[in-house]
Design a protein around this motif. Sequence first.
Motif, short mmCIF file in Angstrom:
data_model
loop_
_atom_site.label_atom_id
_atom_site.label_comp_id
_atom_site.label_asym_id
_atom_site.label_seq_id
_atom_site.Cartn_x
_atom_site.Cartn_y
_atom_site.Cartn_z
N HIS A 117 8.78 -11.39 0.76
CA HIS A 117 8.25 -12.75 0.76
C HIS A 117 8.40 -13.47 2.10
CE1 HIS A 117 7.78 -12.16 -3.45
NE2 HIS A 117 9.04 -12.29 -3.77
N HIS A 173 4.92 -14.59 3.66
CA HIS A 173 4.24 -15.54 2.78
C HIS A 173 4.93 -16.90 2.83
CE1 HIS A 173 3.28 -11.54 1.04
NE2 HIS A 173 2.08 -12.07 0.88
N SER A 227 -1.91 -14.00 -0.35
CA SER A 227 -0.88 -13.78 -1.36
C SER A 227 -0.94 -12.38 -1.96
CB SER A 227 -1.01 -14.82 -2.48
OG SER A 227 -0.83 -16.13 -1.96
N GLY A 285 2.28 -19.06 -5.17
CA GLY A 285 3.68 -18.67 -5.25
C GLY A 285 4.42 -19.27 -6.42
N LEU A 337 12.43 -15.97 -5.62
CA LEU A 337 12.33 -16.80 -4.43
C LEU A 337 13.63 -17.60 -4.27
CD1 LEU A 337 8.65 -18.08 -4.63
CD2 LEU A 337 9.58 -16.36 -3.08
N TYR A 342 5.51 -20.89 -2.48
CA TYR A 342 6.07 -20.15 -1.34
C TYR A 342 6.70 -21.10 -0.31
CZ TYR A 342 3.87 -15.70 -2.69
OH TYR A 342 3.51 -14.54 -3.34
#
Length: 268
Positions: free
Chosen positions: A48, A51, A102, A201, A207, A214
């Motif tokens: 991640h 992103h 994404s 996201g 995360l 994101y």
Amino acid sequence: MGWQEIGWYLALGAFVGLVAGLFGVGGGGVMVPTFTSLFALQHFPREHLVHMALATSMAAIIPTSIASLRAHHAHGAVLWSLVWKITPGILVGTFAATFLASQLDALPLAIFFTCFMAYVALQIWLNIKPKPSRQLPTLLGTSLVGVGIGAVSALVAIGGGSLSVPFMTYCNVKIQHAIGTSAAIGLPLAIAGTVGYLVNGWSVPNLPPYTIGYIYLPAVVLVSAVSFFTAPLGAKLAHSLPVTTLKRGFAVVMFSLSLKMLYTVITH
């Protein structure tokens, strides 16, 4: 987040604001690779990293763009008629491209970003400027250009200045007006990109805390808190400093950071 990371984010915000004001860009060329490196140091998930860097950069560009826009508008450098024509295409292209980004892995995004920044850096270093050889296209043509600018900008999280300024110069727009108008275009572009990365996201697992979609909120707040105040200073300096010389230095920094970003993604 420790005090050292906080200091880096604040310093990044100061530099990004100056860059935005000086050159009419959003600062994504600096923020994305720097965010990637800082996120890696904070042990965020590798898959991640890019992103989150793209999304966080887009969100941080919003207040910077507002400050830069206000400063250039005060100097009468924004062609609002062009802003209204190109903005619908900008919104569509930017938002749609966040869905593509994404779906891509971190490495392809990092490679695309580095290649694009190499192109931009070379263009700046060689001072390549399109010769004014035509007038602005029709509303449809301007909208299609906006779609293209928005799409590429979303994939590299920039304010669009490296694309919109050459386009406007090619269409016989004075460079001062091109930079000011680019700053205005950067605001809807950043908003559309932020919303797109937030949506894409939203349901992604694993995360870090304080992340929406994101977007890593602490970085947005810290960078924006400083860049909002340094962007007007950059716009003021743009009318008195040797911008061409400064651009060359900026090109070197931008390309070096991009290479560092690629190295981080490969080795993290």
